[in-house]
Write an enzyme that holds these catalytic residues in place. Sequence first.
Site, PDB file in Angstrom:
ATOM      1  N   SER A 141       0.859  -1.184   0.000  1.00  0.00           N
ATOM      2  CA  SER A 141       0.000   0.000   0.000  1.00  0.00           C
ATOM      3  C   SER A 141       0.892   1.230   0.000  1.00  0.00           C
ATOM      4  CB  SER A 141      -0.888   0.008   1.251  1.00  0.00           C
ATOM      5  OG  SER A 141      -1.527   1.260   1.425  1.00  0.00           O
ATOM      6  N   TYR A 154      -2.185  -1.216  10.315  1.00  0.00           N
ATOM      7  CA  TYR A 154      -2.162  -1.542   8.890  1.00  0.00           C
ATOM      8  C   TYR A 154      -0.885  -1.017   8.247  1.00  0.00           C
ATOM      9  CZ  TYR A 154      -3.816  -1.606   4.001  1.00  0.00           C
ATOM     10  OH  TYR A 154      -3.960  -1.827   2.658  1.00  0.00           O
TER      11      TYR A 154
END
Length: 264
Positions: A141, A154
């Site tokens: 990401s 995350y």
Amino acid sequence: MRIAEKVFWITGASSGIGEALAYELSLSGAKLILSARNAESLARVQQNCLKNTSFCEILPLDLANSSHFIELAEKAITFFGSIDILINNGGISQRSLAAETPMDVDRKIMEVDYFGTIALTKAVIPHMVRQQGGHIVVVSSVVGKFGFPLRSAYAAAKHALHGFFESLRSEIAPRNINITLVCPGRIKTNISYHAITKDGREHGQMDPGQAKGIPADVCAKKIIAAVKSNKKEIYIARGEKVLIYLKRYAPALFYVLVKKIAPK
């Protein structure tokens, strides 16, 4: 690289980027192994893929339970005799403030997004070594490159993936095994719906930025192009991609801008 000659194993294939990858690859006649927790959703994706390719198998797995990954990897190999490209796409996101998030939620995200991913990779590497080649794709990401509000665990897991796979790349390059790190920004998928909150429940909402994100099929095409070109790392994002370069080349400006990002 001719896609039709390769076997792809995709995790998180029941929706989002993984589902889009399955469809794009099936159009090129790839041999597919699709994995995710939801066997019913996998079967739906499989039936759609079989309209384009004669080779598509499903293999349900839970990234939070890696104890059987060696056996699952062995089973995956029996489908088509090899695993040429492993696409580590499965994972969960987060929507909670770090100070309000209990450690069990941090550990759950880390177990799925980091430990599950590296455990499956370690289960597949011996096979790629024996066949003298392979390609490992890791869907990270943009927050694997910088922190972002409500994504502490995350982002930590994605940062950890970069450290692990960049180290692994240098170790297995002599074995003709390539690694591509993919850093998507906002992609129009249901990831925000399934993101977990501080109490471990699903967020259950589509984030406004997510709703306006890059279509999943466009993202999938870019990932496949990166694999074909053996890219080491790619960014698939719009405006948020600028933050990656600002953090690298103008960190003072980056931190000024980050302070203005409201948690949402």
